[in-house]
Write a protein that holds these residues in place. Sequence first.
Motif, mmCIF file in Angstrom:
data_model
loop_
_atom_site.group_PDB
_atom_site.id
_atom_site.type_symbol
_atom_site.label_atom_id
_atom_site.label_comp_id
_atom_site.label_asym_id
_atom_site.label_seq_id
_atom_site.Cartn_x
_atom_site.Cartn_y
_atom_site.Cartn_z
ATOM 1 N N PHE A 9 0.639 -1.288 -0.064
ATOM 2 C CA PHE A 9 0.062 -0.060 0.120
ATOM 3 C C PHE A 9 0.820 1.227 -0.034
ATOM 4 O O PHE A 9 0.730 2.108 -0.711
ATOM 5 N N THR A 12 2.510 2.033 -3.242
ATOM 6 C CA THR A 12 1.683 2.053 -4.049
ATOM 7 C C THR A 12 1.051 3.621 -4.281
ATOM 8 O O THR A 12 1.006 4.535 -4.924
ATOM 9 N N LEU A 27 -4.132 1.237 -6.664
ATOM 10 C CA LEU A 27 -4.632 1.966 -5.332
ATOM 11 C C LEU A 27 -5.977 1.665 -5.272
ATOM 12 O O LEU A 27 -6.877 1.457 -4.284
ATOM 13 N N MET A 30 -7.113 -1.512 -4.560
ATOM 14 C CA MET A 30 -7.003 -1.880 -3.006
ATOM 15 C C MET A 30 -8.095 -1.277 -2.375
ATOM 16 O O MET A 30 -8.812 -2.088 -1.318
ATOM 17 N N TYR A 31 -8.570 -0.321 -2.607
ATOM 18 C CA TYR A 31 -9.794 0.457 -1.968
ATOM 19 C C TYR A 31 -10.980 -0.364 -2.177
ATOM 20 O O TYR A 31 -11.923 -0.596 -1.394
ATOM 21 N N GLY A 36 -5.409 -4.370 2.039
ATOM 22 C CA GLY A 36 -4.304 -3.688 2.805
ATOM 23 C C GLY A 36 -4.760 -2.281 3.581
ATOM 24 O O GLY A 36 -4.142 -1.701 4.154
ATOM 25 N N VAL A 37 -6.261 -2.110 2.990
ATOM 26 C CA VAL A 37 -6.803 -0.731 3.503
ATOM 27 C C VAL A 37 -8.353 -1.092 3.992
ATOM 28 O O VAL A 37 -8.753 -2.197 3.118
#
Length: 202
Positions: A9, A12, A27, A30-31, A36-37
């Motif tokens: 993260f 990135t 990113l 990821m969201y 990772g988030v």
Amino acid sequence: MAVGQAPDFEDTLRLAERGVAAAQFNLGVMYDNGRGVPEDNAEAVKWYRLAADQGDADAQYNLGTMYETGEGVPVNDAEAVKWYRLAADQGDADAQFNLGVMYEVGKGVPEDEAEAAKWYHLAADQGNAIAQFNLGVIYNNGEGVPRNYVTAYVWFNIAAASGQEVAINARSRVEQQMTRSQIFEAQQLSTEIFERIQQRNQ
């Protein structure tokens, strides 16, 4: 589900903030997926848009799906079509398929069977099995294209080989409308097109 793989993260984020489109897309993934988030669709949309504005086809496709499903943004079919088209024009098969659906049902664009057939064809040629099946249906019914049982059989046959079980019954039904020579022609064409698609996707 979003496409793409995302690395660390912090790394990135640093690259994304520097304007690297691939990092902005990652990113967003990821969201989008809570990897990772914490999952945050609005934040995913923000990063997808930044990457999409730089021409990243995967980000354009994902942004289209966010607008179509109303994740992180209000549902807006016209916006979905806009982003799908940008990705589809870059050769993204999933975007081409989705655009075909939008034209077939008149979602975000006026209903246009010929335009639906065009986008299904592009996706089918890249190996999208559902597009292959839909193309068979279109040629079987003469929707947006002249009715052609040979071509319908070809795409049902290819879709069946690609794992679409529903295409098996559809192929049997259209076969009942065909002569033996037409069936032979359709099977030969199916093999040629299927092998070409397989070679392209290797």
